[in-house]
Design a protein around this motif. Structure first.
Motif, short mmCIF file in Angstrom:
data_model
loop_
_atom_site.label_atom_id
_atom_site.label_comp_id
_atom_site.label_asym_id
_atom_site.label_seq_id
_atom_site.Cartn_x
_atom_site.Cartn_y
_atom_site.Cartn_z
N ALA A 102 37.78 44.60 49.33
CA ALA A 102 37.90 45.49 48.17
C ALA A 102 38.85 44.85 47.17
CB ALA A 102 38.39 46.87 48.59
N ALA B 110 44.57 49.71 49.81
CA ALA B 110 44.59 49.58 48.35
C ALA B 110 45.59 50.55 47.73
CB ALA B 110 43.19 49.82 47.78
N ARG B 111 45.60 51.78 48.20
CA ARG B 111 46.51 52.77 47.63
C ARG B 111 47.97 52.43 47.91
NH1 ARG B 111 42.00 56.04 48.77
NH2 ARG B 111 42.60 56.28 50.95
N GLN C 223 37.23 50.72 42.65
CA GLN C 223 36.64 51.85 43.37
C GLN C 223 35.54 51.41 44.33
OE1 GLN C 223 37.17 52.44 39.69
NE2 GLN C 223 39.14 53.00 40.59
N LEU C 224 35.33 50.10 44.47
CA LEU C 224 34.22 49.59 45.27
C LEU C 224 34.71 48.79 46.47
CD1 LEU C 224 31.90 48.32 42.38
CD2 LEU C 224 31.72 50.48 43.66
N MET C 225 33.88 48.73 47.51
CA MET C 225 34.16 47.92 48.68
C MET C 225 32.86 47.32 49.21
SD MET C 225 34.73 50.81 51.69
CE MET C 225 34.74 49.55 52.98
N GLU D 4 36.32 43.89 55.95
CA GLU D 4 36.14 44.82 54.84
C GLU D 4 36.82 44.21 53.63
OE1 GLU D 4 35.67 49.32 56.55
OE2 GLU D 4 37.70 48.60 56.14
N VAL E 31 34.56 53.04 47.71
CA VAL E 31 35.56 52.97 48.76
C VAL E 31 35.54 54.27 49.55
CG1 VAL E 31 38.03 52.89 49.24
CG2 VAL E 31 37.04 51.35 47.54
N GLY E 32 35.48 54.15 50.88
CA GLY E 32 35.47 55.32 51.74
C GLY E 32 34.08 55.80 52.10
N ILE F 113 40.51 50.27 54.42
CA ILE F 113 40.69 49.45 53.23
C ILE F 113 41.14 50.29 52.04
CG2 ILE F 113 38.30 49.61 52.41
CD1 ILE F 113 40.26 46.33 52.56
N GLY F 114 40.65 51.51 51.93
CA GLY F 114 41.09 52.37 50.83
C GLY F 114 42.57 52.72 50.92
#
Length: 271
Positions: free
Chosen positions: A71, A106-107, A42-44, A69, A267-268, A102-103
């Motif tokens: 993550a 990841a998804r 949940q972090l970046m 970026e 993230v975000g 980046i989020g």
């Protein structure tokens, strides 16, 4: 092309005969690994890579700086935590290739089981001098409670790391497949790991992990050395703050990669 990864080992619980300091080390490492595993995806952060390498021996050093970026994503079966990056600048010049946030990356990796991570690694590698060095940020996960028995541990002395009084422990892998996997053009090569673990002397909070591994013999021998320095977020999550990796071929330093990280945020979230 060279990609690094952590080979996830299976084992049992704490060694029965550990001395009290080592017993406490393993308990605290296991606790911190759980916190990292739960919260890191949940972090970046913003990562800066400063790389120098010798493409041809005697031809001098070439340098590169890549800002990205950064993550973690949970990918694959069984699921494991891996680093992902979105390149922002190369040697100060903005990367113009349109890329998703980046989020979103990841998804998408989580949804496809990590199958497109190779493409991300190749995209990152094209910006570097000697290939991609990845997956040192989660080195802590080598010491989850289920994996302690494949290592031997020994308590060392105390010293200051920065302003903190720290205790050093050594570790060496003595069983199972190699903990470090290096993906090269010829395929994957696994090697056993050894190094040091530094923790604060009062609370045993993780401060540093070093790792050494080698493969090959004689003039063809390749040795990798890495140092990962850890900090902690305001919420108590252990996160990498700096990584230094050096590659030696024979006795000569062939490349050095120095990663530094900004403060981690959700993230975000904005900077």
């Amino acid at each position: 092309m060279r990609w690094f990864g952590l080979f996830i080992l299976c084992g049992c619980s704490l060694p029965c005969l550990a001395d009290p300091r080592t017993q406490r080390l393993l308990e605290r490492l296991g606790e911190q690994a759980i916190v990292f595993q739960k919260n890191a995806p949940q972090l970046m952060a913003e990562e800066t890579l400063k790389q120098r390498a010798q493409r041809v021996e005697g031809a001098g050093w070439q340098t590169r700086e890549i800002r990205s970026e950064y993550a973690f994503a949970v990918v694959g079966k069984p699921p494991s935590i891996r680093e992902i990056r979105r390149v922002l600048t190369v040697d100060g010049k903005a990367e113009t290739t349109p890329e998703r946030a980046i989020g979103d990356l990841a998804r998408s990796l989580q949804a496809d089981g990590g199958r497109n991570r190779k493409k991300l690694l190749e995209d990152f590698e094209k910006h570097g001098l000697i290939g991609t060095v990845t997956d040192f940020g989660q080195l802590l996960l080598l010491f989850e409670k289920s994996r302690h028995e494949v290592y031997s541990f020994a308590a060392g002395g105390e010293s200051l790391l920065g302003a903190e009084r720290c205790t050093m422990f050594t570790y060496a892998q003595h069983d199972g497949p190699g903990a470090l996997t290096v993906w090269e053009s010829a395929g994957a090569v696994q090697s056993a790991a050894a190094g040091e673990i530094w923790v604060t002397s009062d609370t045993y909070r993780l401060v540093r992990i070093t790792m050494k591994s080698s493969r090959g013999e004689g003039a063809a021998a390749v040795r990798d050395e890495a140092t990962v320095d850890y900090g902690v977020t305001a919420e108590g999550v252990p996160v990498p703050v700096a990584v230094t990796h050096r590659e030696y071929r024979g006795t000569q330093l062939a490349a050095e990669n120095v990663f530094t990280y900004s403060a981690f945020r959700p993230v975000g979230a904005g900077k």
